[in-house]
Enzyme design. Structure first.
Site, PDB file in Angstrom:
ATOM      1  N   ASP A 225       0.870  -1.172   0.000  1.00 50.66           N
ATOM      2  CA  ASP A 225       0.000   0.000   0.000  1.00 50.66           C
ATOM      3  C   ASP A 225       0.910   1.227   0.000  1.00 50.66           C
ATOM      4  O   ASP A 225       2.102   1.128   0.326  1.00 50.66           O
ATOM      5  CB  ASP A 225      -0.886  -0.026   1.247  1.00 50.66           C
TER       6      ASP A 225
ATOM      7  N   ASP B   9      -1.506  -0.766   6.041  1.00 47.65           N
ATOM      8  CA  ASP B   9      -1.604  -0.181   7.381  1.00 47.65           C
ATOM      9  C   ASP B   9      -2.952  -0.419   8.026  1.00 47.65           C
ATOM     10  O   ASP B   9      -3.264   0.203   9.036  1.00 47.65           O
ATOM     11  CB  ASP B   9      -1.293   1.321   7.345  1.00 47.65           C
TER      12      ASP B   9
ATOM     13  N   ASP C 271      -7.028  -1.632   3.723  1.00 49.09           N
ATOM     14  CA  ASP C 271      -6.234  -2.715   3.145  1.00 49.09           C
ATOM     15  C   ASP C 271      -6.700  -4.088   3.629  1.00 49.09           C
ATOM     16  O   ASP C 271      -6.146  -5.108   3.204  1.00 49.09           O
ATOM     17  CB  ASP C 271      -4.753  -2.547   3.509  1.00 49.09           C
TER      18      ASP C 271
END
Length: 654
Positions: free
Chosen positions: A338, A537, A541
């Site tokens: 990410d 994080d 996600d």
């Protein structure tokens, strides 16, 4: 009045299991010692010509002490419908006694029980590395309550209480600094060796050490729900879980043990029936065969290595949720990152100030920050923080007004100052051509541009961006050198994504993705390349973390969703820990296969020895139990105290 407390069934089971395990760990070494004493007394008594009753008594004591826990475990397994190595050892010892070879059987039980004690000690060292974290919890703390300061047990601290932390004290609960400045040693939680500066607004974690200064900390979690408590729980659960290789060996043990019992029974009956040997010789040889063919070392080879690896990883701030994720991480072919909060710090920062002559950069920042100081917007906070770091003195604005979608305006020194997006401020006055060129350049680099006007005069532009982490480029390069492909998956716009990708060296970029689209891309990468590790994080996600072969959460020390969804959590915001995790995983897998190969080789060699050189029972026992201890120590030494791992603890990308 007597206070009554209740515990959940799960808590009761845990306490009971811990109690029984503790009793066994204390009693087992004494029983091993008693077995050895009984054997020695029996030898001396035989040399001195003692009566058979004394010899029988010493043998019975040796059998009872040496076989107590083995018989107990064998019976428990039988009641559960399982056959294990404990049963094989007990049967071999009883068989030796049946043909009058009491001493050989006693030596077998002594070495078997000694081997188990050494195994428990070695694996216990791994577990103790985690259980020692309990000592990081202070028993009491000073809190502000009722207009004064009270010393209370940490179980009495409630969310919202202000806890006073003196220099040298451990922080008892997770919280946020309400007042004060200090440096806090967070190494037990994040693995970071350098104390972290803390001031008002900063987050702190239970178990960390306040080095200097006094802190007022507002509790954000109760004492039984701290990050430290969750770390201990996660690692203990991980050490109990089984990797695919271990599950296979467990199934193999059952089939193999049945095969050994059938083979031994056949060897007892067939040679005497065929006239190849007498019953006693055949029976004795069968007991030796049962002993050396038992897969003790093979069965313990996997958990000993993985438990040590999980403990070693936790000590450097990497939490594996189980043996499966530990084993799988060594096989990843792609690492997908990410962007925001993972490859970047997750907060905008001023990267550049473009001025329109004859202004100075400090003037542009002074006008902008003085207005932005009244706003709570993340961009405003970044501009004010930049002014503070640049030692720019701010002024107090008048007639401040925040216009949604258009920016801010306020009176400063009799002038109307506007701060906002370029497109909105161009409605007030046309942007000078030089600034327009700079705006296009900055936006092409993926940066957010804020304009500053005084009355109708353009003062300049302020560029902001979410800065990449300092170790991101080095990590990506190291992953590529290991043959691991790297991809970027983000919901951010294409320009911002490609800007960060260029900075860190990522070639495969997927931008403007919704959470479910991230999960789809992970599936595509799995089909194209193989096992995928997704690093994110947390919240948006979560779908991708769940779909990936290994989900890795950044900043696990502060994110509940990270600890719940991911398979691995990096406690702290250092990407370097990911490479450490891969190294530990790869090393653990190598140790496992070393142990498996060694165990199988020893079993094969001893079985050949039974038939080729008439291997005696004591030598067979020594070889069998010795190999078991060696594989346990190999896992312990290789993964807890090896020089390569010590280098990893320092932080390879620090």
């Amino acid at each position: 009045m007597v206070a009554q407390t209740t515990a959940s069934p799960q808590q009761s089971v845990t306490v009971e299991a811990d109690f029984h395990g503790d009793v066994e760990s204390r009693l087992a070494p004494w029983l091993v010692g008693l077995t050895l004493i009984a054997i020695v007394i029996g030898l001396l008594a035989e040399r001195m010509g003692a009566g058979q009753s004394l010899l029988l008594a010493t043998n019975i004591i040796a059998y009872a002490a040496g076989g107590f826990y083995g018989a107990k475990n064998a019976l428990e397994s039988l009641f559960e419908g399982r056959i294990d190595v404990d049963l094989l050892m007990i049967l071999a010892a009883l068989g030796a006694a049946f043909i009058g070879q009491w001493r050989e059987g006693a030596i077998l039980l002594f070495l078997f029980s000694l081997s188990n004690v050494l195994q428990d000690y070695a694996i216990g060292r791994s577990r103790q590395a985690i259980r020692s974290l309990f000592a990081l919890h202070p028993k009491s703390a000073n809190i502000k309550r009722g207009g004064g300061i009270a010393r209370v047990e940490i179980s009495e601290i409630r969310v919202g209480d202000i806890v006073l932390i003196e220099p040298g004290e451990r922080i008892p609960v997770d919280g946020q600094v309400a007042a004060g400045n200090s440096a806090v040693d967070e190494s037990p939680i994040t693995g970071e060796s350098i104390p972290v500066d803390k001031s008002a607004g900063a987050l702190v974690y239970a178990g960390t050490l306040n080095r200097q200064g006094i802190l007022d900390v507002r509790a954000t979690r109760s004492a039984n729900n701290t990050t430290l408590s969750r770390i201990i729980q996660l690692v203990e659960e991980a050490q109990e879980s089984k990797a695919p290789t271990q599950r296979f060996l467990d199934r193999f043990e059952q089939a193999y043990a049945k095969l050994i019992i059938f083979g031994v029974a056949l060897y007892i009956v067939a040679p005497p029936a065929l006239g190849l040997s007498d019953f006693q010789s055949s029976f004795y040889r069968a007991m030796v065969l049962m002993t050396v063919a038992s897969p003790c070392a093979l069965v313990i080879s996997v958990p000993s290595a993985f438990i040590s690896a999980i403990a070693a990883a936790a000590r450097i701030g990497v939490l594996f949720k189980g043996g499966a994720s530990l084993e799988q991480l060594a096989d990843v072919k792609v690492v997908a990152f990410d962007k925001t909060g993972t490859l970047t710090v997750g907060a905008p920062q001023v990267t550049e100030v473009v001025v329109h002559a004859p202004q100075a950069a400090s003037d542009v920042i002074r006008w902008a920050a003085s207005v932005e100081a009244r706003s709570e917007h993340p961009l405003a906070k970044a501009i004010v923080e930049y002014a503070r770091q640049s030692a720019v003195k701010l002024e107090t604005p008048e007639d401040f007004e925040a216009i949604p979608g258009r920016g801010l305006r306020a009176e400063l020194d009799g002038c109307l100052v506007r701060v906002g997006r370029v497109s909105q401020l161009q409605q007030v006055s046309n942007m000078p051509a030089p600034l327009e060129c700079e705006q296009k350049r900055l936006e092409a680099e993926g940066k957010t541009v804020v304009a500053v006007l005084r009355d109708a005069e353009w003062l300049g532009l302020i560029a902001l961006a979410d800065k990449r982490r300092h170790d991101a480029a080095r990590l990506v390069a190291d992953l590529k050198r290991q043959g691991i492909a790297v991809a970027l998956l983000t919901g951010d716009n294409e320009r911002a994504a490609r800007s960060i990708a260029r900075q860190v060296g990522i070639d495969h970029v997927y931008a403007e993705l919704l959470p479910d689209e991230k999960a789809s891309i992970v599936g595509h990468l799995q089909r194209e390349h193989g096992a995928v590790a997704m690093v994110g994080d947390g919240i948006n996600d979560a779908p991708a973390l769940a779909v990936a072969d290994v989900g890795v959460a950044m900043g696990g020390a502060g994110t509940d969703i990270a600890l719940e969804t991911a398979d691995v959590a990096l406690m702290g915001d250092r990407l370097a820990r990911l490479l450490d995790a891969i190294r530990i995983s790869s090393r653990a897998k190598r140790v496992v296969w070393q142990n498996i190969a060694f165990s199988l080789a020893v079993i094969a060699l001893l079985i050949v020895g039974v038939f080729a050189v008439q291997l005696p029972l004591p030598i067979g026992v020594l070889g069998h139990e010795g190999s078991t201890v060696i594989v346990v120590l190999n896992g312990l030494v290789s993964l807890l105290v090896a020089p390569a791992l010590r280098r990893a603890r320092v932080g390879s990308l620090a």
